[in-house]
Scaffold this active site. Structure first.
Site, PDB file in Angstrom:
ATOM      1  N   GLU A  79       4.435 -10.717  -6.285  1.00 58.32           N
ATOM      2  CA  GLU A  79       3.470 -11.318  -5.376  1.00 58.32           C
ATOM      3  C   GLU A  79       2.033 -11.187  -5.857  1.00 58.32           C
ATOM      4  O   GLU A  79       1.223 -12.087  -5.663  1.00 58.32           O
ATOM      5  CB  GLU A  79       3.610 -10.666  -3.995  1.00 58.32           C
ATOM      6  CG  GLU A  79       2.815 -11.347  -2.918  1.00 58.32           C
ATOM      7  CD  GLU A  79       3.102 -10.757  -1.544  1.00 58.32           C
ATOM      8  OE1 GLU A  79       3.134 -11.519  -0.584  1.00 58.32           O
ATOM      9  OE2 GLU A  79       3.288  -9.526  -1.455  1.00 58.32           O
ATOM     10  N   ALA A 107       0.834  -1.209   0.000  1.00 59.29           N
ATOM     11  CA  ALA A 107       0.000   0.000   0.000  1.00 59.29           C
ATOM     12  C   ALA A 107       0.865   1.254   0.000  1.00 59.29           C
ATOM     13  O   ALA A 107       0.554   2.246  -0.673  1.00 59.29           O
ATOM     14  CB  ALA A 107      -0.932  -0.003   1.216  1.00 59.29           C
ATOM     15  N   ARG A 131      22.515   6.936   4.170  1.00 57.95           N
ATOM     16  CA  ARG A 131      23.944   7.099   3.898  1.00 57.95           C
ATOM     17  C   ARG A 131      24.310   8.546   3.637  1.00 57.95           C
ATOM     18  O   ARG A 131      25.418   8.977   3.965  1.00 57.95           O
ATOM     19  CB  ARG A 131      24.329   6.220   2.700  1.00 57.95           C
ATOM     20  CG  ARG A 131      25.796   6.220   2.358  1.00 57.95           C
ATOM     21  CD  ARG A 131      26.103   5.098   1.389  1.00 57.95           C
ATOM     22  NE  ARG A 131      26.123   3.797   2.048  1.00 57.95           N
ATOM     23  CZ  ARG A 131      25.925   2.642   1.425  1.00 57.95           C
ATOM     24  NH1 ARG A 131      25.664   2.633   0.130  1.00 57.95           N
ATOM     25  NH2 ARG A 131      25.986   1.510   2.091  1.00 57.95           N
ATOM     26  N   GLU A 184      17.247 -12.675   6.228  1.00 59.00           N
ATOM     27  CA  GLU A 184      18.038 -13.540   5.339  1.00 59.00           C
ATOM     28  C   GLU A 184      19.443 -13.068   5.005  1.00 59.00           C
ATOM     29  O   GLU A 184      20.301 -13.861   4.701  1.00 59.00           O
ATOM     30  CB  GLU A 184      17.291 -13.844   4.028  1.00 59.00           C
ATOM     31  CG  GLU A 184      16.107 -14.745   4.245  1.00 59.00           C
ATOM     32  CD  GLU A 184      15.442 -15.132   2.951  1.00 59.00           C
ATOM     33  OE1 GLU A 184      15.167 -16.318   2.779  1.00 59.00           O
ATOM     34  OE2 GLU A 184      15.176 -14.241   2.122  1.00 59.00           O
TER      35      GLU A 184
END
Length: 527
Positions: A258, A235, A445, A402
Site C-alpha cells: 500500500e 502504525a 490456537r 472476504e
C-alpha cells in the site's frame, strides 16, 4: 510487458519427446521399472498404498502407463478392488483401451514382476526420472523464452525460480515420525526458553502485556491483525518492527503493498525522532530539530529491517523473496501490509473469496516452511460500523473481510480497536479511553484469548506500552492493580457468513496516517 504464467500455460509446453528430438538425446526413463511397478500393483491389493504419496500419472514416461496408473488411482479412490479385470474395465470407461494396446498389454504387465517386494525402490527411481525430465523441460522453455526480447527479464527470472520451486516442493515428502524425537525437541525448546531472562519462546513484539500472553510471536504461526480503516494497523506493525529490529535485533521482512519504502521510512523517522510528520515531509526543521534528527536516527541506521514495496505482490513472488531473505539474512518474522492487496496469480481462483482463501492457505504453508511467524494485516467489513454502543463497535471474528478461510488458517487473530475513534472517551468503569488502543486477541490456537491496552500516540503514529504513561496495560477482565493481570478468555466463533463489499482502505499510495491526523497535520502527508 509479458504476463507471468509461472509455467501454467500448458498449450505452449513442449513434450519430453519434442525436447529430446531437438536435442538428439534420449530422455531419462525407466520403462522396465514402470512395467514392474504397474505389474506389482495388479498383483497385490495393498501395493498402491506404498507408492500413492510418491507417484502420479505424469511420473510415467510411457503414455499407456499413465492411463493405467490413472485407472488404478480411480479404483483406489472409490475403494474398489484392484486387479487385471477391474483395471481393464476402468480403462474401458475412460475410453483409453486402444491407446494402451488392449487388454492383452495389461495382462502382460503381471509377468514383468514376481511380487511387490521392491515396489517402493522401483517407484522412487521412476520419480527421479520424472524429475530429471521436468528439469529438462523447464530449462528448455527457459532457454527458448530467453531469446524473446519482448519478455521482461525480471519476469523471466521470477518464472524460472517459481517453476523450480514448485518442482522442489513436490520432492519434499515428510515421513511419519514416532513421537519420542518430537518430545525431545520440544523439551529442548522449553529449556532454551527457560534460559531467556524475558521468558519468551518466540519473537518479542516489544509490548510487555502482549508478549506475556503470546510468549512472543511463535515460529510457523500465521498471525492476522485486523481492523477497520483509521485504527492504526500500519502504525502498529511498524512499531513492532522497530521494537523487534532495534531493541531485540531480530531481522524483520516488511512487505508493503500500500505504501512506498520512503513513506514507511518517514513514518519510522517520525516515530523515532518525535519530530512532527509535516516537518519531516517538507524539510522545514529548526536547528534544534536537525540535531534531534541526527542524534536519534542512529537507532534506525543498520537495523535489520528489510522493506519491499512491490505493488500487486503475488504469493509466488512473496515466497521467492522470503526464501532469499531467510537464506541471506535469516529473517525471524515476515510482516505483510496488507493481505487483501495480494493476488494469487497462477492459481486460477474462481472468485475473489477463493483467491483470498488460496492466499491465506499459502501464507500458513509458507510460515511452516520458513519456520518463522508471518504477520498479515487484514481489513474488516462494515459490520462494525452498523452496530451501536461501546461493545457493539468491538470487532468480531465474523467481521473478517472476504473469506472465512482467514479465520480458519490463522493461528492467532488480533483486532485493533480505538474507542475514541467512535466518540467513546470512557469505559463502563469510568476509565478514560482517550489515546487508548485495545488489542483484542480473538483467536489463539495455542494459548489464551483476551485483551491488552496500549497507548496510541497519533501525532507520532506510534504504539507504546501503557506503563510508560502510568496506565494499566489490561482492559476488561484484567486486574488493573497488577499490570501483569490475567486475561479474560473468549470462545472462538467460526465465521458462518461473509459480507461482500468492494475493497476499500484508509491509506493509498500517496500516504496518509492509519488514524485521523492530529490538528495541524496535512492529511496528504506521506506518513
Amino acid at each position: 510487458m509479458a504476463q507471468k504464467n509461472y509455467g501454467n500455460n500448458k498449450s505452449n509446453r513442449k513434450t519430453p519427446a519434442q525436447i529430446d528430438a531437438e536435442m538428439g538425446k534420449m530422455p531419462p526413463q525407466a520403462i522396465e521399472l514402470e512395467e514392474a511397478v504397474l505389474g506389482a500393483l495388479l498383483l497385490e491389493k495393498d501395493a498402491f498404498i506404498a507408492v500413492s504419496e510418491l507417484l502420479k500419472p505424469e511420473c510415467f514416461y510411457k503414455e499407456a502407463h499413465q492411463h493405467i496408473f490413472q485407472a488404478i488411482s480411480n479404483l483406489f479412490f472409490h475403494e474398489q478392488p484392484i486387479d487385471i479385470l477391474t483395471v481393464t474395465e476402468e480403462i474401458k470407461k475412460m475410453g483409453k483401451m486402444e491407446e494402451i494396446g488392449g487388454a492383452f498389454y495389461i495382462s502382460q504387465l503381471t509377468s514383468r514382476v514376481a511380487s511387490a517386494a521392491h515396489i517402493e525402490y522401483h517407484a522412487r527411481i521412476i520419480w527421479q526420472k520424472y524429475l530429471q525430465r521436468e528439469m529438462i523441460r523447464i530449462s528448455s522453455d527457459l532457454q527458448t523464452r530467453s531469446y524473446d526480447e519482448s519478455i521482461d527479464v525480471n519476469d523471466l527470472l521470477d518464472e524460472a525460480e517459481n517453476n523450480f520451486y514448485l518442482l522442489s516442493q513436490g520432492t519434499m515428502k515428510k515421513e511419519v515420525t514416532q513421537i519420542d524425537p518430537v518430545i525431545q525437541e520440544s523439551i529442548e525448546r522449553i529449556r532454551e526458553a527457560g534460559k531467556r531472562k524475558d521468558g519468551l519462546s518466540g519473537v518479542p513484539s516489544g509490548f510487555t502485556a502482549l508478549d506475556r500472553i503470546t510468549s512472543g510471536w511463535q515460529a510457523s504461526d500465521l498471525v492476522i491483525i485486523a481492523a477497520r480503516p483509521a485504527m492504526g494497523k500500519t502504525a502498529f506493525v511498524l512499531s513492532m518492527a522497530r521494537n523487534m529490529a532495534v531493541t531485540h535485533q531480530q531481522p524483520v521482512a516488511l512487505f508493503s503493498l500500500e505504501m512506498s519504502n520512503i513513506q514507511l521510512v518517514n513514518r519510522l523517522i517520525v516515530s523515532e525522532t518525535e519530530i512532527p510528520g509535516e516537518k519531516i515531509r517538507n524539510g522545514n526543521l529548526a536547528p534544534f530539530e536537525w540535531e534531534q534528527l541526527d542524534s536519534k536516527i542512529h537507532a534506525l541506521m543498520g537495523a535489520p529491517i528489510f522493506v519491499d514495496d512491490t505493488p500487486g505482490l503475488t504469493i509466488f513472488e512473496l515466497r521467492a523473496k522470503c526464501r532469499r531473505l531467510k537464506k541471506q539474512h535469516d529473517i525471524q518474522v515476515v510482516i505483510i501490509d496488507y493481505l487483501q492487496l495480494m493476488s494469487a496469480s497462477g492459481m486460477n481462483p474462481g472468485s475473489r473469496e477463493q483467491e483470498v482463501s488460496m492466499i491465506s492457505r499459502s501464507l500458513k504453508g509458507m510460515a511452516k516452511e520458513l519456520d518463522v511467524p508471518i504477520i498479515a494485516l487484514s481489513q474488516l467489513n462494515r459490520g462494525v460500523e452498523s452496530r451501536s454502543g461501546l461493545e457493539g463497535k468491538r470487532p468480531q471474528l465474523a467481521d473478517l473481510r472476504e473469506s472465512g478461510a482467514i479465520e480458519q488458517d490463522a493461528d492467532m487473530v488480533l483486532f485493533i480497536h480505538r474507542p475514541e475513534y467512535y466518540g467513546m472517551f470512557e469505559d463502563a468503569d469510568g476509565y478514560p479511553l482517550e489515546g487508548i488502543a485495545e488489542i483484542i486477541i480473538a483467536k489463539h490456537r495455542n494459548g489464551a484469548t483476551g485483551e491488552v491496552r496500549l497507548r496510541f500516540r497519533k501525532e507520532l503514529a506510534r504504539f507504546e506500552d501503557p506503563e510508560l504513561q502510568g496506565l494499566p496495560s489490561a482492559g476488561t477482565g484484567y486486574d488493573t492493580a497488577n499490570t501483569a493481570g490475567s486475561p479474560m478468555t473468549f470462545s472462538s466463533k467460526m465465521n458462518e457468513e461473509e459480507e461482500e463489499e468492494a475493497t476499500t482502505g484508509n491509506n493509498n499510495l500517496s500516504g496518509g496516517f492509519d488514524s485521523p491526523p492530529p490538528s495541524g497535520f496535512d492529511r496528504e502527508a506521506p506518513f
